[in-house]
Scaffold this motif. Structure first.
Motif, PDB file in Angstrom:
ATOM      1  N   ASP A 120       0.842  -1.207   0.000  1.00 23.45           N
ATOM      2  CA  ASP A 120       0.000   0.000   0.000  1.00 23.45           C
ATOM      3  C   ASP A 120       0.877   1.257   0.000  1.00 23.45           C
ATOM      4  O   ASP A 120       1.622   1.507   0.952  1.00 23.45           O
ATOM      5  N   ARG A 121       0.775   2.030  -1.058  1.00 20.27           N
ATOM      6  CA  ARG A 121       1.584   3.250  -1.189  1.00 20.27           C
ATOM      7  C   ARG A 121       1.214   4.312  -0.149  1.00 20.27           C
ATOM      8  O   ARG A 121       2.062   5.113   0.263  1.00 20.27           O
ATOM      9  N   GLN A 122      -0.034   4.330   0.261  1.00 22.12           N
ATOM     10  CA  GLN A 122      -0.454   5.312   1.274  1.00 22.12           C
ATOM     11  C   GLN A 122       0.238   5.044   2.618  1.00 22.12           C
ATOM     12  O   GLN A 122       0.612   5.974   3.325  1.00 22.12           O
ATOM     13  N   LEU A 123       0.406   3.760   2.932  1.00 19.69           N
ATOM     14  CA  LEU A 123       1.122   3.413   4.164  1.00 19.69           C
ATOM     15  C   LEU A 123       2.589   3.839   4.080  1.00 19.69           C
ATOM     16  O   LEU A 123       3.168   4.312   5.063  1.00 19.69           O
ATOM     17  N   LEU A 124       3.180   3.678   2.908  1.00 16.20           N
ATOM     18  CA  LEU A 124       4.570   4.106   2.719  1.00 16.20           C
ATOM     19  C   LEU A 124       4.710   5.616   2.837  1.00 16.20           C
ATOM     20  O   LEU A 124       5.675   6.123   3.422  1.00 16.20           O
ATOM     21  N   GLU A 125       3.743   6.345   2.288  1.00 14.46           N
ATOM     22  CA  GLU A 125       3.768   7.807   2.386  1.00 14.46           C
ATOM     23  C   GLU A 125       3.607   8.252   3.845  1.00 14.46           C
ATOM     24  O   GLU A 125       4.263   9.193   4.294  1.00 14.46           O
ATOM     25  N   MET A 126       2.724   7.560   4.578  1.00 14.82           N
ATOM     26  CA  MET A 126       2.527   7.870   5.992  1.00 14.82           C
ATOM     27  C   MET A 126       3.814   7.615   6.780  1.00 14.82           C
ATOM     28  O   MET A 126       4.205   8.415   7.640  1.00 14.82           O
ATOM     29  N   ALA A 127       4.477   6.499   6.467  1.00 12.61           N
ATOM     30  CA  ALA A 127       5.744   6.176   7.140  1.00 12.61           C
ATOM     31  C   ALA A 127       6.795   7.234   6.845  1.00 12.61           C
ATOM     32  O   ALA A 127       7.607   7.585   7.715  1.00 12.61           O
ATOM     33  N   GLN A 128       6.763   7.760   5.614  1.00 12.33           N
ATOM     34  CA  GLN A 128       7.727   8.794   5.235  1.00 12.33           C
ATOM     35  C   GLN A 128       7.439  10.100   5.967  1.00 12.33           C
ATOM     36  O   GLN A 128       8.371  10.795   6.409  1.00 12.33           O
ATOM     37  N   VAL A 129       6.164  10.417   6.112  1.00 10.52           N
ATOM     38  CA  VAL A 129       5.773  11.645   6.811  1.00 10.52           C
ATOM     39  C   VAL A 129       6.213  11.590   8.277  1.00 10.52           C
ATOM     40  O   VAL A 129       6.740  12.563   8.824  1.00 10.52           O
ATOM     41  N   PHE A 130       6.019  10.435   8.909  1.00 10.43           N
ATOM     42  CA  PHE A 130       6.376  10.286  10.321  1.00 10.43           C
ATOM     43  C   PHE A 130       7.828   9.864  10.522  1.00 10.43           C
ATOM     44  O   PHE A 130       8.273   9.647  11.643  1.00 10.43           O
ATOM     45  N   ARG A 131       8.562   9.776   9.425  1.00  7.45           N
ATOM     46  CA  ARG A 131       9.989   9.450   9.444  1.00  7.45           C
ATOM     47  C   ARG A 131      10.292   8.165  10.233  1.00  7.45           C
ATOM     48  O   ARG A 131      11.168   8.132  11.098  1.00  7.45           O
ATOM     49  N   LEU A 132       9.544   7.125   9.896  1.00  4.54           N
ATOM     50  CA  LEU A 132       9.778   5.835  10.550  1.00  4.54           C
ATOM     51  C   LEU A 132      11.086   5.231  10.047  1.00  4.54           C
ATOM     52  O   LEU A 132      11.419   5.351   8.869  1.00  4.54           O
ATOM     53  N   PRO A 133      11.840   4.571  10.912  1.00  6.42           N
ATOM     54  CA  PRO A 133      13.083   3.920  10.479  1.00  6.42           C
ATOM     55  C   PRO A 133      12.791   2.857   9.410  1.00  6.42           C
ATOM     56  O   PRO A 133      11.719   2.245   9.392  1.00  6.42           O
TER      57      PRO A 133
END
Length: 257
Positions: free
Chosen positions: A146-159
């Motif tokens: 899911d690309r939306q989950l990846l974008e969310m992870a990028q926004v929150f700067r997840l490792p």
């Protein structure tokens, strides 16, 4: 997934039915060369298990085909990861994977016998048969993330490790599980065929070829049962390990496994 597993589970009455069909067919033909009875096959198998030669042959074939499968899993997964990231690598791998899937197994076996010793033939053939299945399925799994989950992870700067563990793995593992389920049986079929043709010393394939040459039908059926049992055992073990790893790595049950 549990309902699907129950549907594919063997029923005892069905197994007994086909064993009876086998028994009556052998009685009707009345020729051990054409079709030996299941009772005599079981007796012969019990006799074989008492010899050191039997266990050496089983270990040889088991270790070689398992090694070929594991090499294909590692290589296929790594290539799928690179192909998902780099377009040129995907384009480069496409004709190779198509060729491996399209060319008959017998052609690869004959070519491999020209290139190197028959002792490692089953490793090479098992590797080739499993590689495109693992590669294709893992690549499909990566692309289904899911690309939306990846974008969310990028926004929150997840490792990156957390992204891989909690976003990628839960969506890739069902594809990987399916690939393993399909490819394990195929690796055993292709690996056993390679051993029958190449006849590496001390292998199950060599025993099958000898049984064929001497028209020893009880041995032929007994060794075939051994191959089927090893294939099913490896499949159950690998799928159980994948399912267990999926739960541990993703922190909970994974859909599709």
């Amino acid at each position: 997934m549990r309902k699907e597993t129950q549907q594919h589970r063997l029923r005892l009455w069905a197994v007994l039915f086909w064993l009876l069909v086998w028994q009556f067919a052998s009685i009707g033909l009345d020729s051990e060369i054409l079709l030996v009875s299941p009772v005599k096959v079981v007796v012969r198998l019990a006799q074989m298990t008492r010899t050191a030669l039997f266990w050496k042959s089983v270990f040889f074939t088991l270790s070689h085909i398992t090694l070929g499968f594991l090499l294909a899993v590692v290589t296929g997964s790594a290539l799928a990861g690179l192909s998902s990231r780099f377009c040129r690598i995907h384009e480069l791998m496409a004709p190779l994977m198509l060729a491996v899937k399209s060319v008959p197994v017998a052609s690869f076996i004959i070519l491999a016998l020209i290139w190197f010793s028959s002792r490692n033939l089953s490793i090479f053939i098992a590797f080739l048969m499993v590689l495109p299945i693992i590669y294709t399925n893992v690549l499909s799994g990566i692309r289904s993330v899911d690309r939306q989950l990846l974008e969310m992870a990028q926004v929150f700067r997840l490792p990156r490790l957390r992204v891989a563990r909690y976003i990628y793995l839960p969506q890739i593992l069902p594809y990987f599980y399916s690939a393993c389920s399909i490819s394990i049986g195929l690796s055993w079929k292709a690996g056993a065929a390679a051993e029958v043709i190449g006849m590496p010393r001390g292998s199950v394939g060599e025993r099958l070829q000898q049984a064929k040459v001497y028209l020893d039908t009880p041995d032929l059926f007994a060794w075939t049962i051994v191959i089927v049992a090893l294939s099913l055992g490896c499949e159950k073990l690998v799928l159980a390990l994948v399912a267990k790893c999926a739960v541990r790595l993703s922190g909970g049950p994974v859909d599709g496994i």
